[in-house]
Design a protein around this motif. Structure first.
Motif, PDB file in Angstrom:
ATOM      1  N   GLN A   1      62.793  -3.112 184.720  1.00  0.00           N
ATOM      2  CA  GLN A   1      61.460  -3.691 184.617  1.00  0.00           C
ATOM      3  C   GLN A   1      60.456  -2.639 184.160  1.00  0.00           C
ATOM      4  N   GLY A   2      59.600  -3.013 183.202  1.00  0.00           N
ATOM      5  CA  GLY A   2      58.571  -2.122 182.697  1.00  0.00           C
ATOM      6  C   GLY A   2      58.993  -1.236 181.550  1.00  0.00           C
ATOM      7  N   VAL A   3      60.285  -1.195 181.232  1.00  0.00           N
ATOM      8  CA  VAL A   3      60.763  -0.377 180.115  1.00  0.00           C
ATOM      9  C   VAL A   3      60.297  -0.987 178.796  1.00  0.00           C
TER      10      VAL A   3
ATOM     11  N   ARG B   1      71.379  -4.220 163.210  1.00  0.00           N
ATOM     12  CA  ARG B   1      70.990  -3.232 164.204  1.00  0.00           C
ATOM     13  C   ARG B   1      69.927  -2.257 163.694  1.00  0.00           C
ATOM     14  N   ASN B   2      69.927  -1.941 162.412  1.00  0.00           N
ATOM     15  CA  ASN B   2      68.992  -0.954 161.876  1.00  0.00           C
ATOM     16  C   ASN B   2      67.774  -1.622 161.246  1.00  0.00           C
ATOM     17  N   THR B   3      67.135  -2.515 162.018  1.00  0.00           N
ATOM     18  CA  THR B   3      66.002  -3.276 161.479  1.00  0.00           C
ATOM     19  C   THR B   3      64.783  -3.212 162.394  1.00  0.00           C
ATOM     20  N   GLY B   4      64.668  -2.155 163.200  1.00  0.00           N
ATOM     21  CA  GLY B   4      63.440  -1.965 163.951  1.00  0.00           C
ATOM     22  C   GLY B   4      62.285  -1.746 162.985  1.00  0.00           C
ATOM     23  N   ASN B   5      61.098  -2.246 163.344  1.00  0.00           N
ATOM     24  CA  ASN B   5      59.974  -2.079 162.429  1.00  0.00           C
ATOM     25  C   ASN B   5      58.658  -1.967 163.199  1.00  0.00           C
ATOM     26  N   SER B   6      58.094  -3.103 163.593  1.00  0.00           N
ATOM     27  CA  SER B   6      56.823  -3.073 164.324  1.00  0.00           C
ATOM     28  C   SER B   6      56.900  -3.794 165.664  1.00  0.00           C
ATOM     29  N   GLU B   7      57.889  -4.662 165.810  1.00  0.00           N
ATOM     30  CA  GLU B   7      57.976  -5.450 167.038  1.00  0.00           C
ATOM     31  C   GLU B   7      58.330  -4.563 168.227  1.00  0.00           C
ATOM     32  N   ILE B   8      57.628  -4.784 169.327  1.00  0.00           N
ATOM     33  CA  ILE B   8      57.901  -4.074 170.572  1.00  0.00           C
ATOM     34  C   ILE B   8      57.971  -5.091 171.707  1.00  0.00           C
ATOM     35  N   PHE B   9      58.619  -4.712 172.792  1.00  0.00           N
ATOM     36  CA  PHE B   9      58.669  -5.599 173.953  1.00  0.00           C
ATOM     37  C   PHE B   9      58.673  -4.781 175.228  1.00  0.00           C
ATOM     38  N   PHE B  10      58.227  -5.420 176.287  1.00  0.00           N
ATOM     39  CA  PHE B  10      58.152  -4.793 177.603  1.00  0.00           C
ATOM     40  C   PHE B  10      58.929  -5.659 178.582  1.00  0.00           C
ATOM     41  N   MET B  11      59.796  -5.020 179.354  1.00  0.00           N
ATOM     42  CA  MET B  11      60.659  -5.766 180.256  1.00  0.00           C
ATOM     43  C   MET B  11      59.850  -6.359 181.409  1.00  0.00           C
ATOM     44  N   ARG B  12      59.991  -7.668 181.562  1.00  0.00           N
ATOM     45  CA  ARG B  12      59.336  -8.388 182.663  1.00  0.00           C
ATOM     46  C   ARG B  12      60.248  -8.399 183.889  1.00  0.00           C
ATOM     47  N   GLY B  13      61.505  -8.133 183.663  1.00  0.00           N
ATOM     48  CA  GLY B  13      62.517  -7.992 184.704  1.00  0.00           C
ATOM     49  C   GLY B  13      63.554  -7.012 184.190  1.00  0.00           C
ATOM     50  N   SER B  14      64.629  -6.812 184.919  1.00  0.00           N
ATOM     51  CA  SER B  14      65.696  -5.912 184.491  1.00  0.00           C
ATOM     52  C   SER B  14      66.776  -6.696 183.757  1.00  0.00           C
ATOM     53  N   SER B  15      67.295  -6.110 182.686  1.00  0.00           N
ATOM     54  CA  SER B  15      68.375  -6.745 181.931  1.00  0.00           C
ATOM     55  C   SER B  15      69.223  -5.652 181.292  1.00  0.00           C
ATOM     56  N   ARG B  16      70.179  -5.142 182.060  1.00  0.00           N
ATOM     57  CA  ARG B  16      70.972  -4.010 181.610  1.00  0.00           C
ATOM     58  C   ARG B  16      71.926  -4.368 180.476  1.00  0.00           C
ATOM     59  N   ARG B  17      72.063  -5.643 180.165  1.00  0.00           N
ATOM     60  CA  ARG B  17      72.908  -6.015 179.020  1.00  0.00           C
ATOM     61  C   ARG B  17      72.312  -5.538 177.702  1.00  0.00           C
ATOM     62  N   LEU B  18      71.009  -5.178 177.714  1.00  0.00           N
ATOM     63  CA  LEU B  18      70.369  -4.673 176.505  1.00  0.00           C
ATOM     64  C   LEU B  18      70.645  -3.185 176.276  1.00  0.00           C
ATOM     65  N   ASP B  19      71.165  -2.501 177.296  1.00  0.00           N
ATOM     66  CA  ASP B  19      71.446  -1.064 177.164  1.00  0.00           C
ATOM     67  C   ASP B  19      72.337  -0.809 175.954  1.00  0.00           C
ATOM     68  N   ARG B  20      72.010   0.240 175.215  1.00  0.00           N
ATOM     69  CA  ARG B  20      72.780   0.695 174.058  1.00  0.00           C
ATOM     70  C   ARG B  20      72.808  -0.314 172.915  1.00  0.00           C
ATOM     71  N   ASP B  21      71.948  -1.336 172.990  1.00  0.00           N
ATOM     72  CA  ASP B  21      71.883  -2.326 171.914  1.00  0.00           C
ATOM     73  C   ASP B  21      70.490  -2.388 171.292  1.00  0.00           C
ATOM     74  N   TYR B  22      69.485  -1.959 172.050  1.00  0.00           N
ATOM     75  CA  TYR B  22      68.111  -1.905 171.569  1.00  0.00           C
ATOM     76  C   TYR B  22      67.504  -0.551 171.947  1.00  0.00           C
ATOM     77  N   THR B  23      66.672  -0.026 171.073  1.00  0.00           N
ATOM     78  CA  THR B  23      66.033   1.269 171.296  1.00  0.00           C
ATOM     79  C   THR B  23      65.036   1.201 172.448  1.00  0.00           C
ATOM     80  N   VAL B  24      65.154   2.137 173.398  1.00  0.00           N
ATOM     81  CA  VAL B  24      64.149   2.337 174.443  1.00  0.00           C
ATOM     82  C   VAL B  24      63.212   3.451 173.983  1.00  0.00           C
TER      83      VAL B  24
END
Length: 269
Positions: free
Chosen positions: A154-156, A165-188
């Motif tokens: 939460q809060g990350v 996978r290599n299409t990061g640009n301007s979109e950002i997000f903030f975790m409203r809860g914990s979701s460890r399934r996103l680990d190693r799949d999206y940039t922190v």
């Protein structure tokens, strides 16, 4: 073998270290100030984890791209998503896409793990929760570094992308809860250090009926000195933090997770 394992654990900070000042001032160059329709959110950015993504967030903030954008996808218990110039999924800035920075090389020296499960360790880089490969890989390291990645607690703060996978640009997000399934799949690229309550109040929906907005997004270093937030974070090698870890692990028992911890932050005069 016991001697080698002890050396690895010392490198990870599990066997003690010299005392140090308990609080570390947050660097205003890596503090993002987001004024929203619900209130202010402060994010400690982590360039050691995701240098390209942090540089992009700073650039877009300084260009004013983020000012006025909606939180266009807000899912209870999951994410608050924003940062697309067209206020919906798929929008990008005028800048090129970024490579995925889902893992990074962590210097073993100075890293203090909170726990060392059989398959790796968990700890913090500044305020950001991280996980690493096992201590055995530390023994094999030839450059004093090991593979690590941000833990989606939460809060990350994460960098959005398209299906590729290599299409990061301007979109950002903030975790409203914990979701460890996103680990190693999206940039922190950081974590909220002030304003977690504001993050949880943003209007829910895909899109929300009355979406909240980022009214103004600034790098703290760019603000007038009198207006600049001044914060310090509790060092993870301090006695106070280690006591917090012990209390939390006792309370949680076998259910303990790195997401059960947040590094305390204080407002300085």
């Amino acid at each position: 073998m016991i001697r080698k394992l002890s050396a690895a654990l010392f490198a990870f900070g599990l066997l003690g270290a010299a005392p140090a000042p308990e609080w570390r001032p947050l660097d205003p160059e890596n503090l993002l100030v987001i004024d929203t329709t619900k209130g202010r959110i402060l994010v400690e950015m982590a360039p050691d984890m995701a240098p390209l993504s942090v540089a992009r967030v700073k650039l877009l903030a300084r260009e004013g791209v983020y000012d006025g954008l909606q939180f266009h996808r807000v899912i209870e218990g999951f994410v608050n998503q924003t940062g697309n110039p067209d206020n919906k999924d798929g929008g990008v800035s005028r800048h090129p896409d970024l490579p995925l920075e889902a893992t990074f090389k962590l210097k073993i020296a100075g890293y203090r793990a909170v726990a060392a499960p059989s398959d790796g360790t968990v700890g913090f880089l500044g305020s950001v929760p991280i996980a690493t490969v096992s201590g055995q890989e530390a023994l094999r390291s030839t450059d004093g570094a090991i593979r690590a990645w941000g833990a989606y607690c939460q809060g990350v703060a994460g960098m959005g992308r398209q299906e590729a996978r290599n299409t990061g640009n301007s979109e950002i997000f903030f975790m409203r809860g914990s979701s460890r399934r996103l680990d190693r799949d999206y940039t922190v690229w950081g974590r909220i250090v002030v304003g977690s309550d504001i993050n949880s109040l943003l209007s829910v929906g895909e899109p929300p009926a009355a979406p909240d907005r980022m009214l103004k997004v600034r790098v703290a270093a760019d603000m007038p000195a009198a207006d600049r937030p001044r914060l310090s974070i509790l060092r993870d090698d301090s006695p106070e933090f280690r006591a917090l870890v012990r209390r939390t692990r006792i309370a949680k028992g076998a259910d303990f997770s790195i997401c059960d911890l947040e590094v305390p932050v204080r407002v300085d005069p």
